[in-house]
Each structure stands twice: as structure tokens, then as C-alpha cells.
Write a protein that holds these residues in place. Structure first.
Motif, PDB file in Angstrom:
ATOM      1  N   PRO A 122       0.841  -1.196   0.000  1.00  0.00           N
ATOM      2  CA  PRO A 122       0.000   0.000   0.000  1.00  0.00           C
ATOM      3  C   PRO A 122       0.876   1.246   0.000  1.00  0.00           C
ATOM      4  CG  PRO A 122      -0.736  -1.588   1.661  1.00  0.00           C
ATOM      5  CD  PRO A 122       0.585  -2.078   1.141  1.00  0.00           C
ATOM      6  N   ALA A 123       0.516   2.235  -0.820  1.00  0.00           N
ATOM      7  CA  ALA A 123       1.373   3.405  -1.005  1.00  0.00           C
ATOM      8  C   ALA A 123       1.679   4.113   0.304  1.00  0.00           C
ATOM      9  CB  ALA A 123       0.730   4.377  -1.991  1.00  0.00           C
ATOM     10  N   ASP A 124       0.714   4.138   1.243  1.00  0.00           N
ATOM     11  CA  ASP A 124       0.921   4.867   2.497  1.00  0.00           C
ATOM     12  C   ASP A 124       1.658   4.039   3.548  1.00  0.00           C
ATOM     13  OD1 ASP A 124      -1.169   3.080   2.806  1.00  0.00           O
ATOM     14  OD2 ASP A 124      -2.292   4.359   4.185  1.00  0.00           O
ATOM     15  N   LYS A 125       1.978   2.795   3.216  1.00  0.00           N
ATOM     16  CA  LYS A 125       2.668   1.931   4.179  1.00  0.00           C
ATOM     17  C   LYS A 125       3.934   1.323   3.584  1.00  0.00           C
ATOM     18  CE  LYS A 125      -1.519   0.699   6.745  1.00  0.00           C
ATOM     19  NZ  LYS A 125      -1.227   1.667   7.801  1.00  0.00           N
ATOM     20  N   ARG A 126       4.494   1.912   2.556  1.00  0.00           N
ATOM     21  CA  ARG A 126       5.647   1.323   1.898  1.00  0.00           C
ATOM     22  C   ARG A 126       6.840   1.198   2.834  1.00  0.00           C
ATOM     23  NH1 ARG A 126       5.091   4.177  -3.823  1.00  0.00           N
ATOM     24  NH2 ARG A 126       3.816   2.600  -4.852  1.00  0.00           N
ATOM     25  N   SER A 127       7.115   2.237   3.614  1.00  0.00           N
ATOM     26  CA  SER A 127       8.266   2.189   4.513  1.00  0.00           C
ATOM     27  C   SER A 127       8.141   1.018   5.483  1.00  0.00           C
ATOM     28  CB  SER A 127       8.405   3.512   5.271  1.00  0.00           C
ATOM     29  OG  SER A 127       9.499   3.476   6.145  1.00  0.00           O
ATOM     30  N   LEU A 128       6.928   0.809   6.011  1.00  0.00           N
ATOM     31  CA  LEU A 128       6.704  -0.282   6.952  1.00  0.00           C
ATOM     32  C   LEU A 128       6.874  -1.640   6.266  1.00  0.00           C
ATOM     33  CD1 LEU A 128       5.914  -0.792   9.906  1.00  0.00           C
ATOM     34  CD2 LEU A 128       3.531  -0.891   9.168  1.00  0.00           C
ATOM     35  N   TRP A 129       6.344  -1.785   5.054  1.00  0.00           N
ATOM     36  CA  TRP A 129       6.485  -3.047   4.321  1.00  0.00           C
ATOM     37  C   TRP A 129       7.950  -3.312   3.967  1.00  0.00           C
ATOM     38  CZ3 TRP A 129       2.752  -6.154   1.115  1.00  0.00           C
ATOM     39  CH2 TRP A 129       1.468  -6.152   1.684  1.00  0.00           C
ATOM     40  N   LEU A 130       8.678  -2.263   3.613  1.00  0.00           N
ATOM     41  CA  LEU A 130      10.097  -2.443   3.324  1.00  0.00           C
ATOM     42  C   LEU A 130      10.855  -2.882   4.569  1.00  0.00           C
ATOM     43  CD1 LEU A 130      10.826   0.598   0.965  1.00  0.00           C
ATOM     44  CD2 LEU A 130      10.321  -1.768   0.344  1.00  0.00           C
ATOM     45  N   GLY A 131      10.438  -2.353   5.721  1.00  0.00           N
ATOM     46  CA  GLY A 131      11.041  -2.790   6.977  1.00  0.00           C
ATOM     47  C   GLY A 131      10.780  -4.259   7.242  1.00  0.00           C
TER      48      GLY A 131
END
Length: 401
Positions: A130-139
Motif C-alpha cells: 500500500p502506497a501509504d505503508k511502503r516504509s513499513l512493508w520495506l522494513g
């Protein structure tokens, strides 16, 4: 077009597994330094040069592999990389002397790590997140490398102790086939998964990045991350052995780094959602410098090694989702595999220096002290480089100019 949620989650899990194999297998090479140099009568510098060459080749090929993945699909590159990884480990096990080291651990594994590397996997995860959660998914994705290190390091040491180093390498080669099997879950190219965002060509994206001060500073600072990771991964076990401690202490320390980085990578991704990623990166590099300085001052005891490994583990790969996130903010996520690959080249130049200088220093002085001191100083330098970085998108910067 975004994937359905089950397919997106499957891609995330597959990415974690690929990074787990990528990281865990190559980080285990430090455990083979002592048995292989003893078996072949090689110096530490000779072994280190092969690992340093692997890191440099990985960095040089990373932009090319990223561009090929953007053009022809990530899954194809990951499958080729997984097969090459298997071949490299087999050659390393069966071809004797420096030839096997440079051909297997250096050339083939260098190609394989580039073709299964962090930029490719994170770009594939970025496409489905999801575009608004990319940083979290990358983590989350980055934690796969830590889990692989935590599991494979003690496993590799147990294989070495029980089967000998050659059969241990063959067992790891068989395990690496898993990377080929899960590659199809990470299908996609740069023109899929963004719903119209990040429009433009690769050439224009590269041109904008080359003129962006923040991107250039980020590239320079990532050199230090590569130096730290390659030096510690290659030489911490040998450093522990040189201090008179059992080999199991070094293997346990590397495993602890992986264990504590599971939380560290997740925390970095979470922090990148709440604060400026470049500020978090500044803190990570300062923390690394402090941890190295404290380790140098501590007594040569297992508890000190484990304490250092635990603290350094929290900071180990936290730079990856944050750096990838900043690259995405500056140049967009569409060509992230290619442009993050350029940043990774700087990382791998640092890795070459860290891996090789560690072995050279030991051969010349009988100690790793000088390189530990350099690593601490570089941590402070990296913090200074990251603090002034602006993550304004390159297109906005160009329009303003």
C-alpha cells in the motif's frame, strides 16, 4: 495495478525468504575463513580479497541487475541469481585453493548476490505494498535478511563442526535452491504496480537523481554502511578467535546480530513512517560508532562480544529500508531497483574496503584494532553526511531550479 491482498502478502513472504538466503548464506562465509585458510595454507588477506571482490562485483552489477529486472521482470532475475548462488557454493566447496575461492565465493556469488539483492526485492515489495505503508512493508521485507542470518549462522557452524567445511558448503548450496522456487511470487516490472505514479523514463529519472544533492549525499553515506557490514561479517568471528575465544562465540555473535536486527529493521521501518528517514539514519550511524568504540574498550570476554553483537544487531540493516525509502521519495518507486542499485554500488565499494582491509591489517599487525578504529570514525562521518540530506522529490527540485 495493485495485487490482491493475499498475492501481495505472498510476495512479501517470498521477498523475506530470498533476502534471508541472500544475507544468511553470504554472512556465513566468515565462519569458513579459519578452516579454509588452514586447509589450503592461505593468508587472511588472500581469503579476504576473494570476499572483497565478491562485494565489489555485487556493487558493480547491482545497477545492471536492477535495470534488467525493471525491464524483463524481477522473478526472472531472482531465479537466475538463485541458480548462480548454488553454483558458486558448489565451486567454493569442490575447487581447491584460490581458484575455488575467487571463482566460487568471488565471481559466481558476487553475480548471484547482485541478482537476488536488496534493491530488486525491495522494489518488488514496493510495487505491491500500500502506497501509504511502503516504509513499513520495506522494513518487514528487510527483516528477512536478519532472520536468515539468525538461523543460518549457527546452522552453518554446526554443519562445519559435524560434517567439515566442504560438506557444509554443499549443504548450503542445496538450501539456496529455495530462492529459485519462490522467485515467481515476485513477478513484475517497473511499468507495473504503480497506477500511473512515477511517470517518466529511466533516463530522465537517472538524470534527475544525478542532480539531486540529497541523492548524492545518500550515495556517499552508504559507503560507510557497506564498510561496517562487510568488515564485521567477514572478520568478527576471526577477531574473536584471535582473542583466544572459541569459534562458537563468533558464530553465536553473528547469529545475535541477525536476531536483534529482526526488531531493528522493523523498528527502522516504523520510525521512517513517523520521523524524517534521514534523521533516523543519522542516529543509526552515530549508534554504530558508539557501539564500536565501546567494544574496543571492553575486555576480550564472551559477554562483551555478545553485548556488542546485540547492540550492533539493532543497527545492522535498519539502514536498508530507510535508505530505500529515501531513494523512493527522491526519484519515485518506479525505477527504484535501478537507482537504489546505484546507491548500493557505493555500499559495495565500502564493503570491498572493509573486507579486504580487515584481512590485510591482521596479516600486517596481527590485530584488527586499526580497522575497528577506522570503522568507528566512519560512523561519525556517515552521520554528518546524512544530517543535511533533503528528501524533496527530484522533479520538484528540478522545477524549482
Amino acid at each position: 495495478m495493485q495485487l490482491a491482498r493475499p498475492a501481495a502478502l505472498l510476495a512479501l513472504v517470498a521477498g523475506m525468504l530470498v533476502l534471508g538466503l541472500n544475507m544468511g548464506l553470504r554472512q556465513s562465509f566468515g565462519l569458513f575463513l579459519e578452516p579454509m585458510t588452514s586447509a589450503y595454507g592461505l593468508s587472511h588477506a588472500a581469503f579476504s580479497l576473494a570476499i572483497a571482490g565478491q562485494n565489489l562485483l555485487w556493487g558493480a552489477l547491482q545497477p545492471l541487475c536492477g535495470a534488467l529486472a525493471d525491464r524483463f521482470g524481477t522473478a526472472r532475475m531472482l531465479a537466475v541469481g538463485g541458480a548462480t548462488y548454488t553454483a558458486g557454493l558448489v565451486v567454493m566447496a569442490l575447487v581447491p585453493g584460490l581458484t575455488g575461492l575467487h571463482l566460487g565465493a568471488g565471481l559466481l556469488v558476487g553475480i548471484a548476490v547482485a541478482a537476488t539483492g536488496i534493491p530488486l526485492v525491495l522494489s518488488a515489495v514496493a510495487r505491491v505494498a500500500p502506497a501509504d505503508k511502503r516504509s513499513l512493508w520495506l522494513g518487514f521485507a528487510a527483516t528477512g535478511g536478519s532472520i536468515g542470518q539468525f538461523v543460518l549462522l549457527p546452522g552453518a557452524q554446526a554443519l562445519i563442526d559435524g560434517l567439515g567445511w566442504q560438506h557444509a558448503l554443499l549443504a548450503l548450496a542445496a538450501l539456496s535452491v529455495l530462492g529459485v522456487l519462490v522467485a515467481p511470487a515476485l513477478r513484475g516490472r517497473a511499468d507495473t504496480g504503480f497506477d500511473g505514479e512515477d511517470a517518466g523514463t529511466l533516463a530522465s529519472a537517472c538524470s534527475l537523481a544525478a542532480r539531486h544533492r540529497g541523492y548524492l549525499l545518500l550515495t556517499a553515506g552508504f559507503f560507510v554502511c557497506g564498510f561496517h557490514v562487510a568488515f564485521v561479517a567477514t572478520h568478527l568471528p576471526a577477531s574473536v578467535s584471535a582473542a583466544g575465544m572459541p569459534a562458537a562465540v563468533g558464530a553465536t555473535a553473528m547469529s545475535l546480530i541477525g536476531l536483534f536486527n529482526i526488531g531493528g529493521s522493523f523498528a527502522a521501518g516504523w520510525a521512517g513512517q513517523r520521523w524524517r528517514k534521514t534523521n533516523v539514519l543519522t542516529g543509526i550511524y552515530l549508534g554504530r560508532a558508539a557501539a564500536i568504540a565501546a567494544f574496543m574498550a571492553a575486555p576480550a570476554e564472551p559477554w562483551a562480544v555478545y553485548a556488542f553483537a546485540s547492540v550492533f544487531g539493532v543497527l545492522w540493516l535498519g539502514t536498508v529500508p530507510l535508505t530505500g525509502g529515501v531513494v523512493g521519495q527522491i526519484v519515485g518507486a518506479r525505477y527504484m531497483a535501478t537507482l537504489f542499485g546505484v546507491v548500493m554500488f557505493s555500499h559495495q565499494i565500502g564493503a570491498f574496503c572493509g573486507a579486504w582491509l580487515g584481512g590485510l591489517s591482521f596479516d600486517l599487525t596481527g590485530s584488527y584494532t586499526a580497522v575497528w578504529a577506522v570503522a568507528a570514525g566512519l560512523g561519525v562521518l556517515a552521520a554528518a553526511l546524512h544530517w543535511p540530506i533533503t528528501d524533496t522529490p527530484a522533479r520538484e527540485t528540478a522545477r524549482t531550479a
